[in-house]
Design a protein around this motif. Sequence first.
Motif, mmCIF file in Angstrom:
data_model
loop_
_atom_site.group_PDB
_atom_site.id
_atom_site.type_symbol
_atom_site.label_atom_id
_atom_site.label_comp_id
_atom_site.label_asym_id
_atom_site.label_seq_id
_atom_site.Cartn_x
_atom_site.Cartn_y
_atom_site.Cartn_z
ATOM 1 N N ILE A 227 0.713 -0.980 -0.015
ATOM 2 C CA ILE A 227 -0.222 0.375 -0.032
ATOM 3 C C ILE A 227 1.228 1.681 -0.071
ATOM 4 C CG2 ILE A 227 -1.766 1.229 2.075
ATOM 5 C CD1 ILE A 227 -3.237 -1.516 2.808
ATOM 6 N N ALA A 228 2.104 1.029 0.192
ATOM 7 C CA ALA A 228 2.894 2.478 0.774
ATOM 8 C C ALA A 228 3.928 2.783 -0.746
ATOM 9 C CB ALA A 228 3.916 2.381 1.874
ATOM 10 N N LEU A 229 3.754 1.624 -1.262
ATOM 11 C CA LEU A 229 4.214 1.487 -2.250
ATOM 12 C C LEU A 229 3.036 1.601 -3.911
ATOM 13 C CD1 LEU A 229 6.689 0.892 -4.060
ATOM 14 C CD2 LEU A 229 5.966 -1.496 -4.639
ATOM 15 N N ILE A 230 2.114 1.626 -3.776
ATOM 16 C CA ILE A 230 1.177 2.235 -4.390
ATOM 17 C C ILE A 230 0.873 3.887 -3.995
ATOM 18 C CG2 ILE A 230 -1.905 1.889 -4.697
ATOM 19 C CD1 ILE A 230 -1.188 -1.022 -4.216
ATOM 20 N N GLU A 231 0.930 4.276 -2.625
ATOM 21 C CA GLU A 231 0.553 5.760 -2.609
ATOM 22 C C GLU A 231 1.940 6.375 -2.885
ATOM 23 O OE1 GLU A 231 -2.227 6.325 0.719
ATOM 24 O OE2 GLU A 231 -0.076 4.969 1.972
ATOM 25 N N ILE A 232 2.685 5.865 -3.145
ATOM 26 C CA ILE A 232 3.990 6.586 -3.609
ATOM 27 C C ILE A 232 4.010 6.835 -4.895
ATOM 28 C CG2 ILE A 232 6.617 6.439 -4.240
ATOM 29 C CD1 ILE A 232 6.567 5.414 -1.161
ATOM 30 N N ASN A 233 3.512 5.862 -5.684
ATOM 31 C CA ASN A 233 2.909 5.912 -7.020
ATOM 32 C C ASN A 233 1.740 6.583 -7.295
ATOM 33 O OD1 ASN A 233 5.838 4.557 -8.584
ATOM 34 N ND2 ASN A 233 5.199 3.328 -6.788
ATOM 35 N N ILE A 234 0.083 6.611 -7.117
ATOM 36 C CA ILE A 234 -0.667 6.662 -7.841
ATOM 37 C C ILE A 234 -0.969 7.783 -6.462
ATOM 38 C CG2 ILE A 234 -0.144 4.393 -9.752
ATOM 39 C CD1 ILE A 234 -2.652 4.312 -7.704
ATOM 40 N N GLY A 235 -0.763 8.142 -5.632
ATOM 41 C CA GLY A 235 -1.261 8.491 -4.315
ATOM 42 C C GLY A 235 -1.818 9.968 -4.807
ATOM 43 N N LYS A 236 -0.707 10.297 -5.108
ATOM 44 C CA LYS A 236 -0.796 12.020 -5.928
ATOM 45 C C LYS A 236 -2.019 12.094 -6.831
ATOM 46 C CE LYS A 236 1.744 15.590 -8.220
ATOM 47 N NZ LYS A 236 2.883 16.027 -9.378
ATOM 48 N N ASP A 237 -1.779 11.332 -7.377
ATOM 49 C CA ASP A 237 -3.991 12.070 -8.212
ATOM 50 C C ASP A 237 -5.001 11.253 -7.581
ATOM 51 O OD1 ASP A 237 -2.017 12.083 -10.528
ATOM 52 O OD2 ASP A 237 -1.979 9.598 -10.766
ATOM 53 N N LEU A 238 -4.875 10.185 -5.942
ATOM 54 C CA LEU A 238 -5.948 9.872 -6.122
ATOM 55 C C LEU A 238 -5.503 11.034 -4.842
ATOM 56 C CD1 LEU A 238 -4.864 6.316 -4.144
ATOM 57 C CD2 LEU A 238 -6.938 6.969 -6.051
ATOM 58 N N GLN A 239 -4.564 11.845 -4.025
ATOM 59 C CA GLN A 239 -4.803 13.080 -4.002
ATOM 60 C C GLN A 239 -6.306 14.269 -4.709
ATOM 61 O OE1 GLN A 239 -4.246 13.338 -0.353
ATOM 62 N NE2 GLN A 239 -3.744 11.308 0.087
ATOM 63 N N TYR A 240 -5.810 14.493 -5.956
ATOM 64 C CA TYR A 240 -6.498 15.624 -6.081
ATOM 65 C C TYR A 240 -7.975 15.419 -6.508
ATOM 66 C CZ TYR A 240 -2.098 17.756 -7.584
ATOM 67 O OH TYR A 240 -1.390 18.802 -8.357
ATOM 68 N N ILE A 241 -7.846 14.037 -5.938
ATOM 69 C CA ILE A 241 -9.665 13.756 -5.428
ATOM 70 C C ILE A 241 -9.706 14.513 -4.711
ATOM 71 C CG2 ILE A 241 -11.419 11.620 -5.367
ATOM 72 C CD1 ILE A 241 -9.432 9.933 -6.450
ATOM 73 N N ARG A 242 -9.409 14.903 -4.030
ATOM 74 C CA ARG A 242 -10.291 15.440 -2.588
ATOM 75 C C ARG A 242 -9.952 16.960 -3.176
ATOM 76 N NH1 ARG A 242 -5.909 14.400 1.698
ATOM 77 N NH2 ARG A 242 -7.470 15.580 2.641
ATOM 78 N N PHE A 243 -9.270 17.628 -4.139
ATOM 79 C CA PHE A 243 -9.653 18.718 -4.945
ATOM 80 C C PHE A 243 -10.807 18.677 -5.716
ATOM 81 C CE2 PHE A 243 -5.351 18.605 -5.026
ATOM 82 C CZ PHE A 243 -4.218 19.597 -3.333
ATOM 83 N N ASN A 244 -10.923 17.770 -6.424
ATOM 84 C CA ASN A 244 -12.377 17.483 -7.419
ATOM 85 C C ASN A 244 -12.973 17.155 -6.214
ATOM 86 O OD1 ASN A 244 -10.793 17.554 -8.727
ATOM 87 N ND2 ASN A 244 -9.952 15.755 -9.541
ATOM 88 N N GLY A 245 -13.622 16.572 -5.318
ATOM 89 C CA GLY A 245 -14.374 16.633 -4.973
ATOM 90 C C GLY A 245 -15.085 17.946 -3.470
ATOM 91 N N ALA A 246 -14.041 18.048 -3.035
ATOM 92 C CA ALA A 246 -14.489 20.106 -2.925
ATOM 93 C C ALA A 246 -14.766 21.036 -3.826
ATOM 94 C CB ALA A 246 -12.779 20.371 -1.431
ATOM 95 N N LEU A 247 -14.214 20.701 -4.490
ATOM 96 C CA LEU A 247 -15.440 22.169 -5.618
ATOM 97 C C LEU A 247 -16.389 21.360 -6.652
ATOM 98 C CD1 LEU A 247 -14.353 23.972 -7.432
ATOM 99 C CD2 LEU A 247 -13.187 22.686 -9.481
ATOM 100 N N ILE A 248 -16.579 20.212 -6.500
ATOM 101 C CA ILE A 248 -17.679 20.072 -7.017
ATOM 102 C C ILE A 248 -18.828 19.608 -6.551
ATOM 103 C CG2 ILE A 248 -18.665 18.019 -8.055
ATOM 104 C CD1 ILE A 248 -16.310 17.235 -10.009
ATOM 105 N N GLY A 249 -18.371 19.588 -5.347
ATOM 106 C CA GLY A 249 -19.408 19.667 -3.970
ATOM 107 C C GLY A 249 -19.990 21.029 -3.777
ATOM 108 N N GLY A 250 -18.495 22.250 -3.818
ATOM 109 C CA GLY A 250 -19.015 22.921 -3.326
ATOM 110 C C GLY A 250 -19.767 23.811 -4.427
ATOM 111 N N LEU A 251 -19.649 23.653 -5.913
ATOM 112 C CA LEU A 251 -20.746 23.722 -6.724
ATOM 113 C C LEU A 251 -21.964 23.424 -6.811
ATOM 114 C CD1 LEU A 251 -18.100 23.925 -9.629
ATOM 115 C CD2 LEU A 251 -18.542 25.589 -8.563
#
Length: 428
Positions: free
Chosen positions: A389-413
């Motif tokens: 899981i640590a290995l997966i997070e290192i390689n794709i975790g950054k893209d998963l964190q952008y889901i949180r940005f998108n969730g905040a923006l889409i939820g706000g709109l």
Amino acid sequence: MIVPGTFSFDAPGDAARAAELRRVKALATLVLAATLALFITAKLLLHVHPAFGFVAAFAEAATIGGLADWYAVVALFKRPLGLPIPHTAIIQSNQHRIADKLGEFIEVHFLEAAPVEAKLRQIDFGSFIADWLRDRKRSDDLARFALRLLPEAVSATETSGLMTFISRRITTQLQGIDLAPLAAGTLRGFVQEGRHQGLLDDILRVVHQSLTQPETMAVIREKIRDELPTLLKLYRADKFLVKRIVASATTFFEEVRDDPQHPFRGEFNRMLLSFVDRLGSDKAFADRLDGLKRDLLARPELGDLARNIWSNARSFIERSASGETQVLQQHLAGMFVKAGEALAADAELRAEINQGLVAVLRSFVADQKSGVSSFISDQVKAWDMGQLIALIEINIGKDLQYIRFNGALIGGLAGLALYTMELLLRLL
């Protein structure tokens, strides 16, 4: 060193990716905290101006969206806040099922006969082998490697009883050969090709040379003297007769050698062909040849000769493997280079090699793909999921964190849109 079930985080860029992941995580958390603070502030200022209602609606929905997506991302790998919430730590909880499905997916979609064969046919094995062998250094290395294995192979052959088995098999095969038809066929071909005429010329030449030797003439003269009456001996008739015999024989030999159609040659042909016919059909000849063969194979000298040849060959191989002599290594390397050059020049042979290897590898993959599936499944089951899981997070975790940005923006709109619709409905 990586051991089964563990992973290395020393790949190029892992440290940088881990630092970037921490930065994006902190930024996403900061955005969530900012939307929450904005919501509280907008609610407190709602009495100042109605516009703060829109800000509060946006911030409230953005906070909820950000929290929901944070939960979704964390629940994929871990238990949020360490709480035993059902259907969280999804990857860890389903490790065995994921392992089985991954192995099955690889077997069904990657190791099917058609795609495997299509991929194998894209590879020019023949050209690769030819290019590899034509490289002198590689051929030298291959010859050196082969020579290192030869002494062990020789020792294994001697200690395993393989030599005794081979010797017995060779002896059995030799004893089973029917020499009479083989000899008859060989002699018949010899006669049909006319090569026996050269043999006849050689025989006549040798006989003539022997006959004209002083020692031979003396022996013949002595034999004639023993048979002559005493009176003729006084007139030295023996010397005259010897000279006449030798002269007549010389004339005869020269006539036969100079005349390809000489009757004696025809008689010699008939004699040989008659002998060949008898050799192929007369049981007595066959029995004699078989007896000669058995006697020859039973001779102890033959076994001593074979052992001596084997001993010399083994000594030569050992000296070649130790580097004492380079003859065999150079010969092997040259043979490999020539084989590579010949293969490079023979497109048909390369095509046959490619076709054969494709058939072999396709069959091998078809036979082993279930084993590959099981191997992959067992390996995934043995993995340390925390490290994975640590290995997966290192390689794709950054893209998963952008889901949180998108969730905040889409939820706000979405919250802003719902709040606007609510106001419009009230006005109506």
